[in-house]
Design a protein around this motif. Structure first.
Motif, mmCIF file in Angstrom:
data_model
loop_
_atom_site.group_PDB
_atom_site.id
_atom_site.type_symbol
_atom_site.label_atom_id
_atom_site.label_comp_id
_atom_site.label_asym_id
_atom_site.label_seq_id
_atom_site.Cartn_x
_atom_site.Cartn_y
_atom_site.Cartn_z
ATOM 1 N N GLY A 359 -1.977 -15.066 12.199
ATOM 2 C CA GLY A 359 -3.249 -15.671 12.548
ATOM 3 C C GLY A 359 -4.177 -15.755 11.346
ATOM 4 N N LYS A 360 -5.181 -16.593 11.438
ATOM 5 C CA LYS A 360 -6.165 -16.738 10.369
ATOM 6 C C LYS A 360 -6.972 -15.456 10.243
ATOM 7 C CE LYS A 360 -9.846 -19.693 8.601
ATOM 8 N NZ LYS A 360 -9.232 -19.748 7.256
ATOM 9 N N ILE A 361 -7.076 -14.966 9.018
ATOM 10 C CA ILE A 361 -7.811 -13.724 8.762
ATOM 11 C C ILE A 361 -9.293 -14.046 8.617
ATOM 12 C CG2 ILE A 361 -8.154 -11.846 7.116
ATOM 13 C CD1 ILE A 361 -5.173 -11.952 6.513
ATOM 14 N N LEU A 362 -10.076 -13.487 9.514
ATOM 15 C CA LEU A 362 -11.526 -13.700 9.510
ATOM 16 C C LEU A 362 -12.272 -12.378 9.378
ATOM 17 C CD1 LEU A 362 -11.718 -16.346 12.392
ATOM 18 C CD2 LEU A 362 -11.822 -16.780 9.923
ATOM 19 N N PHE A 363 -11.612 -11.403 8.764
ATOM 20 C CA PHE A 363 -12.226 -10.095 8.592
ATOM 21 C C PHE A 363 -12.047 -9.632 7.154
ATOM 22 C CE2 PHE A 363 -8.064 -9.748 10.680
ATOM 23 C CZ PHE A 363 -7.336 -8.984 9.763
ATOM 24 N N ALA A 364 -12.877 -8.664 6.752
ATOM 25 C CA ALA A 364 -12.870 -8.169 5.380
ATOM 26 C C ALA A 364 -11.600 -7.387 5.088
ATOM 27 C CB ALA A 364 -14.097 -7.280 5.151
ATOM 28 N N PRO A 365 -11.246 -7.232 3.820
ATOM 29 C CA PRO A 365 -10.081 -6.409 3.465
ATOM 30 C C PRO A 365 -10.151 -5.030 4.108
ATOM 31 C CG PRO A 365 -10.863 -7.591 1.535
ATOM 32 C CD PRO A 365 -11.857 -7.862 2.627
ATOM 33 N N THR A 366 -9.003 -4.531 4.527
ATOM 34 C CA THR A 366 -8.953 -3.297 5.326
ATOM 35 C C THR A 366 -8.712 -2.044 4.500
ATOM 36 O OG1 THR A 366 -6.598 -3.723 5.722
ATOM 37 C CG2 THR A 366 -8.166 -4.531 7.372
ATOM 38 N N TYR A 367 -8.532 -2.176 3.182
ATOM 39 C CA TYR A 367 -8.184 -1.038 2.318
ATOM 40 C C TYR A 367 -8.789 -1.280 0.937
ATOM 41 C CZ TYR A 367 -5.107 1.945 -0.547
ATOM 42 O OH TYR A 367 -4.605 2.865 -1.429
ATOM 43 N N LYS A 368 -9.280 -0.277 0.245
ATOM 44 C CA LYS A 368 -9.333 1.135 0.562
ATOM 45 C C LYS A 368 -10.796 1.558 0.621
ATOM 46 C CE LYS A 368 -8.084 5.680 -1.196
ATOM 47 N NZ LYS A 368 -7.347 6.489 -2.151
ATOM 48 N N LYS A 384 -10.791 5.299 -12.928
ATOM 49 C CA LYS A 384 -10.000 4.106 -12.629
ATOM 50 C C LYS A 384 -8.676 4.458 -11.962
ATOM 51 C CE LYS A 384 -11.876 0.990 -16.136
ATOM 52 N NZ LYS A 384 -11.561 0.082 -17.275
ATOM 53 N N LYS A 385 -8.191 5.704 -12.177
ATOM 54 C CA LYS A 385 -6.936 6.120 -11.551
ATOM 55 C C LYS A 385 -7.068 6.196 -10.040
ATOM 56 C CE LYS A 385 -5.101 8.719 -15.484
ATOM 57 N NZ LYS A 385 -4.615 10.046 -15.954
ATOM 58 N N LYS A 386 -8.237 6.560 -9.546
ATOM 59 C CA LYS A 386 -8.456 6.681 -8.105
ATOM 60 C C LYS A 386 -8.984 5.381 -7.490
ATOM 61 C CE LYS A 386 -9.334 11.660 -8.177
ATOM 62 N NZ LYS A 386 -10.283 12.753 -7.802
ATOM 63 N N ARG A 387 -9.349 4.449 -8.333
ATOM 64 C CA ARG A 387 -9.902 3.185 -7.829
ATOM 65 C C ARG A 387 -8.789 2.276 -7.334
ATOM 66 N NH1 ARG A 387 -13.220 -0.065 -12.200
ATOM 67 N NH2 ARG A 387 -11.113 -0.757 -12.778
ATOM 68 N N ARG A 388 -9.020 1.593 -6.239
ATOM 69 C CA ARG A 388 -8.054 0.642 -5.701
ATOM 70 C C ARG A 388 -8.750 -0.690 -5.451
ATOM 71 N NH1 ARG A 388 -5.490 4.143 -7.250
ATOM 72 N NH2 ARG A 388 -3.765 5.293 -6.301
ATOM 73 N N THR A 389 -8.102 -1.771 -5.819
ATOM 74 C CA THR A 389 -8.643 -3.087 -5.537
ATOM 75 C C THR A 389 -8.568 -3.340 -4.039
ATOM 76 O OG1 THR A 389 -7.882 -3.892 -7.689
ATOM 77 C CG2 THR A 389 -8.431 -5.550 -6.024
#
Length: 464
Positions: A359-368, A384-389
């Motif tokens: 389905g079309k995604i109409l919500f914000a990214p779910t992680y992290k 930066k090691k703990k940062r996730r895109t």
């Protein structure tokens, strides 16, 4: 690619799904097929996936909003990832099954919540009390224990069908065909409180956990329930990554529900590992053929099912740098982000999930997300090691005719660093064919449950 097991004359959900193919039509059976009246009924299926980051819920954890219980679906398919920490002890030694038992109890409590009338009863105090929690767990346990005793083999044989239907009605306290209540010849097996929803399958593999629930009145029409697991983690075989799949039939339509946790990582090329996981799951996941009726064609592989729903932490990321992603997120430019979503890119290129739908995604990214926060982890950590895109790791896809997705949303619980994702489907299910002239319905598959390897292994959970 999916195998083509389409019958000569196809069942249809709507005009848009009808087939015009007539190749290979067996004219000797033409009259028999023409005398059939194809009856298709629409069922509502709720599907949810949630990576809970190794956290165990407390006894009062409320799942009613998460499960959208007010929508009253016919089937609930609920998949979790990381219900236990993915440490060496859980992966290599023995998995901790206690969180799975708690999740089962909380799900049962939400789906079988007392009605307003029962809340006024003097014996009812609070469905969230510790006593109610224990009773809910006891009810789930009793249902599973009864089913595991009664349903060790296939019940498709017509000689055993009538007695089996009578037995399961007594156990589940379901009405007879004429609407009357059965007389209970086995009171020791009867559940003390009628449950609106029954657990028909559940399975844990390290951190993966999948359970399937159906309205209790549908239980006699569920058949060939089987569970299969496939590890794709450490050394390509351990259970810290991989899938749990549940196969079943409802009336004459076969379903497969696949809950997965694919390879992690946001380096360039990691998406190819996830593609390989999907390909191996589709190729190698096998269900035992426990049906004793040689006339039944029971699916033994995921692609052989009429309708398949795939859910989980697929771990596909956004093919942009953290800084580029943050700029687009701040502008709420989700369309630009989705154009760089790895799953969409790989799927459109035909390298994974070819022919599947999402389905079309109409919500914000779910992680992290940061702990107990609405902020993404990169906003609050300096390393930066703990940062996730941020990414849409948690997804639900489907394959097959007769399915329509009516919602695709995410929840907003702060319990985990992932947000849960939910979908609701309307599924067209072929009922047993009725002969013209009022003759007895013809059943090509038995109406019953065959449970195989679907109960959590902690035996003390079922002893009370």
């Amino acid at each position: 690619m999916f195998m083509d097991n389409t019958p000569t004359i196809m069942k249809s959900f709507s005009e848009s799904h009808a087939s015009s193919r007539i190749e290979g039509l067996n004219l000797s059976n033409y009259d028999r097929y023409m005398n059939k009246v194809i009856d298709v009924h629409e069922f509502r299926i709720f599907v949810a996936t949630w990576n809970v980051a190794g956290r165990c819920p407390h006894s009062g954890f409320n799942l009613e909003d998460f499960l959208q219980v007010e929508e009253s679906s016919d089937i609930y398919v609920i998949g979790f990832q990381e219900i236990v920490p993915l440490n060496a002890g859980n992966v290599l030694v023995i998995e901790d099954s206690e969180p799975a038992h708690k999740w089962l109890s909380l799900i049962s409590q939400a789906l079988n919540m007392p009605t307003e009338d029962s809340r006024d009863d003097c014996s009812y105090s609070s469905h969230r009390s510790a006593h109610s929690q224990k009773q809910s767990l006891k009810a789930v346990s009793k249902n599973l224990k009864v089913e595991s005793v009664l349903l060790k083999s296939c019940n498709c044989n017509s000689e055993t069908m009538s007695q089996w239907r009578k037995t399961i009605r007594e156990v589940m306290q379901l009405p007879n065909d004429d609407g009357s209540r059965p007389s209970y010849s086995m009171p020791e097996l009867s559940s003390p409180n009628h449950l609106n929803y029954s657990l028909i399958a559940s399975k844990q593999m390290v951190g993966l956990f999948l359970s399937v629930w159906v309205k209790s009145e549908l239980v006699p029409h569920i058949a060939h329930v089987r569970v299969s697991t496939l590890g794709r983690g450490i050394m390509g075989c351990l259970g810290n990554k991989g899938c749990i799949a549940v196969s079943m039939t409802l009336h004459k339509t076969s379903f497969c529900f696949v809950c997965c946790h694919l390879a992690s990582g946001e380096k360039e090329g990691d998406e190819l590992k996830r593609n390989a996981d999907v390909a191996e799951i589709l190729k190698s996941t096998q269900f035992p053929n426990i049906c004793k009726n040689s006339h039944n064609q029971v699916p033994t592989a995921i692609p052989e099912h009429d309708q398949v729903i795939w859910l989980g932490d697929l771990n596909y990321r956004i093919a942009l740098s953290y800084e580029e992603t943050r700029v687009l997120l701040e502008d709420n430019d989700w369309d630009s982000l989705l154009r760089r979503d790895q799953l969409i890119i790989e799927k459109e290129a035909g390298r994974v999930f070819d022919g599947w739908k999402e389905g079309k995604i109409l919500f914000a990214p779910t992680y992290k997300y940061s702990h107990n926060s609405d902020s993404y982890a990169g906003e609050t950590v300096k390393s930066k090691k703990k940062r996730r895109t941020p990414a849409w790791c948690d997804r639900i896809l489907w394959h097959g005719n007769g399915m329509e997705q009516v919602s695709y949303t995410r929840g907003e619980s702060r319990f985990s660093d992932h947000r849960p994702v939910c979908a609701i489907f309307l599924s067209g299910v072929e009922l047993p064919s009725k002969e013209k002239g009022g003759r007895k319905p013809f059943y090509s598959a038995g109406e019953g449950i065959q449970v195989h390897d679907c109960i959590p292994q902690r035996h003390s959970f079922y002893e009370f």
